[in-house]
Design an enzyme around this catalytic site. Sequence first.
Site, mmCIF file in Angstrom:
data_model
loop_
_atom_site.group_PDB
_atom_site.id
_atom_site.type_symbol
_atom_site.label_atom_id
_atom_site.label_comp_id
_atom_site.label_asym_id
_atom_site.label_seq_id
_atom_site.Cartn_x
_atom_site.Cartn_y
_atom_site.Cartn_z
ATOM 1 N N LYS A 207 -54.383 -5.905 -55.803
ATOM 2 C CA LYS A 207 -53.740 -5.216 -56.927
ATOM 3 C C LYS A 207 -54.456 -5.563 -58.239
ATOM 4 O O LYS A 207 -54.771 -4.698 -59.025
ATOM 5 C CB LYS A 207 -52.265 -5.632 -56.971
ATOM 6 C CG LYS A 207 -51.455 -4.956 -58.037
ATOM 7 C CD LYS A 207 -49.994 -5.344 -57.909
ATOM 8 C CE LYS A 207 -49.260 -5.113 -59.207
ATOM 9 N NZ LYS A 207 -47.866 -5.549 -59.165
ATOM 10 N N GLU A 213 -59.531 -15.622 -53.496
ATOM 11 C CA GLU A 213 -59.743 -15.506 -52.048
ATOM 12 C C GLU A 213 -60.364 -14.153 -51.700
ATOM 13 O O GLU A 213 -61.374 -14.069 -50.993
ATOM 14 C CB GLU A 213 -58.415 -15.631 -51.291
ATOM 15 C CG GLU A 213 -57.791 -17.008 -51.311
ATOM 16 C CD GLU A 213 -56.843 -17.217 -52.487
ATOM 17 O OE1 GLU A 213 -56.975 -16.505 -53.507
ATOM 18 O OE2 GLU A 213 -55.977 -18.104 -52.377
ATOM 19 N N GLY A 267 -46.720 -6.843 -55.187
ATOM 20 C CA GLY A 267 -47.591 -7.044 -54.026
ATOM 21 C C GLY A 267 -46.832 -7.111 -52.719
ATOM 22 O O GLY A 267 -47.183 -6.436 -51.738
ATOM 23 N N ARG A 268 -45.757 -7.887 -52.676
ATOM 24 C CA ARG A 268 -45.032 -8.078 -51.415
ATOM 25 C C ARG A 268 -44.193 -6.870 -51.008
ATOM 26 O O ARG A 268 -43.573 -6.877 -49.954
ATOM 27 C CB ARG A 268 -44.174 -9.344 -51.484
ATOM 28 C CG ARG A 268 -43.182 -9.399 -52.628
ATOM 29 C CD ARG A 268 -42.645 -10.815 -52.793
ATOM 30 N NE ARG A 268 -41.804 -11.008 -53.961
ATOM 31 C CZ ARG A 268 -42.246 -11.250 -55.192
ATOM 32 N NH1 ARG A 268 -43.546 -11.256 -55.435
ATOM 33 N NH2 ARG A 268 -41.406 -11.460 -56.184
ATOM 34 N N GLU A 353 -40.512 -15.712 -51.797
ATOM 35 C CA GLU A 353 -41.208 -15.513 -53.074
ATOM 36 C C GLU A 353 -40.277 -14.819 -54.073
ATOM 37 O O GLU A 353 -40.331 -15.068 -55.274
ATOM 38 C CB GLU A 353 -42.475 -14.679 -52.845
ATOM 39 C CG GLU A 353 -43.472 -14.715 -53.993
ATOM 40 C CD GLU A 353 -44.808 -14.096 -53.621
ATOM 41 O OE1 GLU A 353 -45.374 -14.456 -52.572
ATOM 42 O OE2 GLU A 353 -45.297 -13.252 -54.378
ATOM 43 N N HIS A 384 -37.521 -21.089 -25.573
ATOM 44 C CA HIS A 384 -38.142 -22.222 -24.876
ATOM 45 C C HIS A 384 -38.712 -23.228 -25.863
ATOM 46 O O HIS A 384 -39.511 -24.084 -25.492
ATOM 47 C CB HIS A 384 -39.252 -21.718 -23.945
ATOM 48 C CG HIS A 384 -38.723 -20.810 -22.879
ATOM 49 N ND1 HIS A 384 -38.471 -21.240 -21.598
ATOM 50 C CD2 HIS A 384 -38.346 -19.511 -22.930
ATOM 51 C CE1 HIS A 384 -37.987 -20.231 -20.897
ATOM 52 N NE2 HIS A 384 -37.896 -19.173 -21.681
ATOM 53 N N LYS A 512 -52.809 -19.923 -58.250
ATOM 54 C CA LYS A 512 -54.060 -19.214 -58.545
ATOM 55 C C LYS A 512 -54.871 -19.954 -59.616
ATOM 56 O O LYS A 512 -56.083 -19.876 -59.651
ATOM 57 C CB LYS A 512 -53.773 -17.781 -58.996
ATOM 58 C CG LYS A 512 -53.207 -16.902 -57.877
ATOM 59 C CD LYS A 512 -53.159 -15.439 -58.261
ATOM 60 C CE LYS A 512 -52.515 -14.609 -57.175
ATOM 61 N NZ LYS A 512 -52.534 -13.179 -57.388
HETATM 62 C C1 G6Q Z 1 -46.927 -10.708 -53.997
HETATM 63 C C2 G6Q Z 1 -47.628 -11.767 -54.676
HETATM 64 C C3 G6Q Z 1 -48.919 -12.207 -54.041
HETATM 65 C C4 G6Q Z 1 -50.071 -11.204 -54.179
HETATM 66 C C5 G6Q Z 1 -51.362 -11.901 -53.793
HETATM 67 C C6 G6Q Z 1 -52.555 -11.009 -53.860
HETATM 68 O O1 G6Q Z 1 -45.909 -10.200 -54.376
HETATM 69 O O2 G6Q Z 1 -47.788 -11.475 -56.012
HETATM 70 O O3 G6Q Z 1 -48.760 -12.511 -52.681
HETATM 71 O O4 G6Q Z 1 -49.844 -10.086 -53.387
HETATM 72 O O5 G6Q Z 1 -51.523 -13.015 -54.621
HETATM 73 O O6 G6Q Z 1 -52.734 -10.479 -55.141
HETATM 74 P P1 G6Q Z 1 -53.723 -9.312 -55.391
HETATM 75 O O7 G6Q Z 1 -53.282 -8.122 -54.612
HETATM 76 O O8 G6Q Z 1 -53.705 -9.058 -56.863
HETATM 77 O O9 G6Q Z 1 -55.082 -9.773 -54.918
#
Ligand code: G6Q
Length: 547
Positions: A207, A213, A267-268, A353, A384, A512
């Site tokens: 986003k 990463e 994002g989530r 989160e 199990h 981050k």
């Molecule tokens: C989700 C969070 C987090 C995010 C990641 C990736 O709600 O904000 O999990 O999705 O940190 O972020 P980017 O999509 O910006 O790389």
Amino acid sequence: MSFPKINPTTTNSWKSLTELAAHRKTLQTYFAEDDSRAEQFSIAWEQFFVDYSKNHIDKNIKDALIGLAKESGLEAARKAYFGGDSINQTEGRAVLHTALRAKANADIRVEGENVVPEVYKVREKIRAFSQSVIDGSRKSSSGEAFTDVVNIGIGGSDLGPAMITEALAYYKNHLNVHFMSNVDGDHVMEVLKKVNPATTLFVVVSKTFTTQETLSNATTAKKWLVDALGEDAVGDHFVAVSTNITAIDAFGIQSENVFPMNDWVGGRFSLWSAVGLSIALAIGPNHFEALLEGANAMDAHFETAKMEENIPVILALLTVWYTSFLGAQSEAVIPYTQYLHRLPAYLQQGIMESNGKSVDRNGKSVSYQTGNIVWGEPGTNSQHAFFQLMHQGTKLIPAHFIGFAKSLHRNQDHHDKLMANFFAQTEALMNGKTETQVREELSAKGLSGDALEHLVPFKVFTGNKPTTTLLIEQLTPKTLGALVAMYEHKIFVEGVVWNIFSYDQWGVELGKQLASVILDEFDLENSGNHDPSTAQLLRHFKKLKKS
Ligand code: G6Q
């Protein structure tokens, strides 16, 4: 429209619930006293049947919980949520994942502009692109059809697409879809080991397009591709999903290969947007759109069903009850299908989160328990493993059991065995096993006297363990969309009642920033200013690294 900021402990319902918590009966007693309990505490909706009668509630508790939702301003909050108000107030944004699956004729405004036409434009782009990759008309740089897709993203840009792709594996086409998320170079190399550069498409999902990463992994993947096919291949093999068009351009991805997303999608909660491109590639655009349709149906249910029969409302209020009044720390989610093996991990992000907050919407520390810990694994595997603790441990663990009436491969023998376990477990968790039953069982096995008595206490099950059963007709894109949306709205209701902001994630943002300070110090002789434990670990790490 203003978003409510009501301290729940000041409501009359909170006071009633505190009293009701002290006068609960066991589940066994509730059932013995009321023949209609099962029907009374169940909801049938489309392909879903939700039985929440095996929970520690009675009619008075349910009424008080609904009273709490009303006194917390849930109705006004829900209008603000669906209406595109800036309910993510600490980031100044609307929360409109619901707009991503709205009907084409819906009118949902952000700052006066209807966002639905743009949503459909992006959806068309996803459809055309994924179709062309699937049917092979879109070629790789060497003129071949793509065989593999690598989704590069983390957190919300990984977990949703990864979970759905696994969950809908039955509906998959020939494309192999891989997920590269961790900045761990070993993870990167293990994924690259499986694919051929000439026929691999990389989908970089971020986003912000600033996530360490994802950018590191995308850069490594790009270098790997360029080494094999040359610089010119990048345009054919890389596409991106982001709100940050400038950064994508700098990375070298052409603008026609960019799938936009909006800052009003967290994002989530973004798998319904272009973040779901890898899902559309894996299962095709028709199935992807059916997923959205299912979520939209759940949105309509949540928006219109009265609270007493509203699945996300009831499930959220049960969580509030267990967390804030009965002292439960966690909640288990046990899907009885291997396809949903990533659902608990996905929900961990969504739930923890969003509602892992201890400051209320007035900026004050809360005096009650909020966001619970979510965990789980598919049944029957988990039976199990950790079910021992659920049956005989000391913790209160409300659990969701999710099962499907019809299997996909129609292997009835297996499915009957699976579902027999599904029903038997919730029954046993509730009923337990009394001393009398244990004695009968042991003497039937030929034990008597001290040998029998010695074993009795260990074989007793108190029961009274709460579960909610979600029995769904079949695992399809549509029912899965509805299931995921159900959890999204459950998160929303909990956040409203707990008076916290569910849609920011400062704890994640902190992570981050932290690593970059230490990363910069790795090449320096002396580390910066750290506590003695961290300083010692850094010294040890540097020594081992060189050895
Ligand atoms: C989700 C969070 C987090 C995010 C990641 C990736 O709600 O904000 O999990 O999705 O940190 O972020 P980017 O999509 O910006 O790389």
